[in-house]
Design a protein around this motif. Sequence first.
Motif, PDB file in Angstrom:
ATOM      1  N   HIS A 245       0.845  -1.200   0.000  1.00  0.00           N
ATOM      2  CA  HIS A 245       0.000   0.000   0.000  1.00  0.00           C
ATOM      3  C   HIS A 245       0.881   1.251   0.000  1.00  0.00           C
ATOM      4  N   GLN A 246       1.590   1.454  -1.099  1.00  0.00           N
ATOM      5  CA  GLN A 246       2.525   2.568  -1.170  1.00  0.00           C
ATOM      6  C   GLN A 246       1.837   3.921  -1.063  1.00  0.00           C
ATOM      7  N   ASN A 247       0.557   3.989  -1.423  1.00  0.00           N
ATOM      8  CA  ASN A 247      -0.158   5.270  -1.347  1.00  0.00           C
ATOM      9  C   ASN A 247      -0.388   5.731   0.083  1.00  0.00           C
ATOM     10  N   LEU A 248      -0.244   4.816   1.044  1.00  0.00           N
ATOM     11  CA  LEU A 248      -0.446   5.177   2.443  1.00  0.00           C
ATOM     12  C   LEU A 248       0.807   5.750   3.093  1.00  0.00           C
ATOM     13  N   LEU A 249       1.949   5.623   2.421  1.00  0.00           N
ATOM     14  CA  LEU A 249       3.211   6.029   3.044  1.00  0.00           C
ATOM     15  C   LEU A 249       3.334   7.547   3.114  1.00  0.00           C
ATOM     16  N   ASP A 250       3.926   8.014   4.205  1.00  0.00           N
ATOM     17  CA  ASP A 250       4.202   9.438   4.356  1.00  0.00           C
ATOM     18  C   ASP A 250       5.277   9.846   3.332  1.00  0.00           C
ATOM     19  N   PRO A 251       5.125  11.010   2.675  1.00  0.00           N
ATOM     20  CA  PRO A 251       6.121  11.436   1.669  1.00  0.00           C
ATOM     21  C   PRO A 251       7.548  11.476   2.212  1.00  0.00           C
ATOM     22  N   ALA A 252       7.694  11.847   3.483  1.00  0.00           N
ATOM     23  CA  ALA A 252       9.041  11.929   4.059  1.00  0.00           C
ATOM     24  C   ALA A 252       9.693  10.558   4.140  1.00  0.00           C
ATOM     25  N   VAL A 253       8.887   9.499   4.252  1.00  0.00           N
ATOM     26  CA  VAL A 253       9.427   8.139   4.314  1.00  0.00           C
ATOM     27  C   VAL A 253      10.060   7.764   2.976  1.00  0.00           C
ATOM     28  N   TRP A 254       9.401   8.129   1.873  1.00  0.00           N
ATOM     29  CA  TRP A 254       9.938   7.813   0.549  1.00  0.00           C
ATOM     30  C   TRP A 254      11.350   8.369   0.384  1.00  0.00           C
ATOM     31  N   ARG A 255      11.569   9.569   0.881  1.00  0.00           N
ATOM     32  CA  ARG A 255      12.882  10.218   0.681  1.00  0.00           C
ATOM     33  C   ARG A 255      13.996   9.516   1.443  1.00  0.00           C
ATOM     34  N   ARG A 256      13.649   8.722   2.451  1.00  0.00           N
ATOM     35  CA  ARG A 256      14.678   8.016   3.232  1.00  0.00           C
ATOM     36  C   ARG A 256      15.212   6.788   2.507  1.00  0.00           C
ATOM     37  N   PHE A 257      14.577   6.373   1.431  1.00  0.00           N
ATOM     38  CA  PHE A 257      15.024   5.172   0.729  1.00  0.00           C
ATOM     39  C   PHE A 257      15.701   5.565  -0.583  1.00  0.00           C
ATOM     40  N   GLU A 258      16.958   5.175  -0.706  1.00  0.00           N
ATOM     41  CA  GLU A 258      17.729   5.523  -1.899  1.00  0.00           C
ATOM     42  C   GLU A 258      17.224   4.783  -3.133  1.00  0.00           C
TER      43      GLU A 258
END
Length: 390
Positions: A245-258
């Motif tokens: 459920h990638q749409n549920l993730l906080d945008p800031a979390v995405w930036r932590r993954f290279e």
Amino acid sequence: MEHFPIVQALCRAALAQPTPAIRKQIERLRDAIAKEGDSKSSGALSSLLTAADRNVEMAPSRITASRAQIPGEILTRNTPVPVDRETSAPLAEFVFPEETNTHGPIFENAIHQAINSLIEEWNNFDNLAAVGVHPSRSCLIYGSPGTGKTRLAMWMASKLSLPVVLVRIDGLISSFLGTTARNIGNLFAFSNRYRCVLLLDEFDAIAKLRDDPQEVGEIKRVVNALLQNLDTRRDIGITIGITNHQNLLDPAVWRRFEVQLHIPKPDFDTRMKLAENFMHPVPAPRTHVKLIAWFTEGATGAEIEAVVRTYKRAAVMKDKEGGKLIDTLRQFAILNSARLDPARRELLFTEPGNLFRALNQDERLKLSYEDIGDMAGRDKSSISRAVAKV
């Protein structure tokens, strides 16, 4: 073919380390057996060749081991598992490389190449450091359920010869105020101490949008704690997050993954490879494998495996190669209607001539009336008449 089990065993041993010459000779043997009308034996050899192809595809092409540069202590079976202080529930479980299935999941070639390049990075810490760069230490894997994301993460860890610290979400999340955030901190502190891959499965459970109106204020504290701990781990170990459920993730979390790796549903060729892989040890004609791949349009690997299980049950119970395959597929469609593409399901239960015409005219299948008759339990002329009727 007399003594075929011995021949099959010899071919399997030869394909463990195949050369072009070995492969060519086994292909010649398969074709010769097929010409003699032994479709069962030729199908078995086709399955061996497909399995060999898969192992070659998933093997990284250039690995120069330099794993010692991953910092930390050695994680062993005697290492105590981190637990929740209030309930003593374990926060994770350990999965060691020897416990992992050595066969990687089957994806399209472009995804194979991307995964192999990532593994090569992780296996070349020294070489990259010499030119002032470091490998990507974090990876988010996302896509539909059943596409092989967790299996992929486990396989990647086994290729690095690293144990997996697999997070147990049920132990991590607590009803006590502030405990979930503290558990996250304890889990990351543990993972930062040992040489391991930290695997956060069902990642969306602790990384939800902080502005979700359905969530209480506690989720904001949890996500903030998660972000802080992901930052501290940036230069320490390897972290893999997995979500359906990638749409549920906080945008800031995405930036932590290279690395952000999307695993799509398999295309037709990949579905064929999956069907052949799941078919073992039951031999199946290639036309049957093609029809299963066509029938599972839009399906995931897990759903294709379910179809193949139905086929294998029919093969055992009827003592044939799947019996009447189209009847078997109809049976599966009745019992698993939600798993199938509606258009494919409708064709199975419409006027037979519509289905037969679709199978004959599909460029990927290229099935003759004789092929269709074999799978429908009819002769060639009756298939022709059914098509002409519509």
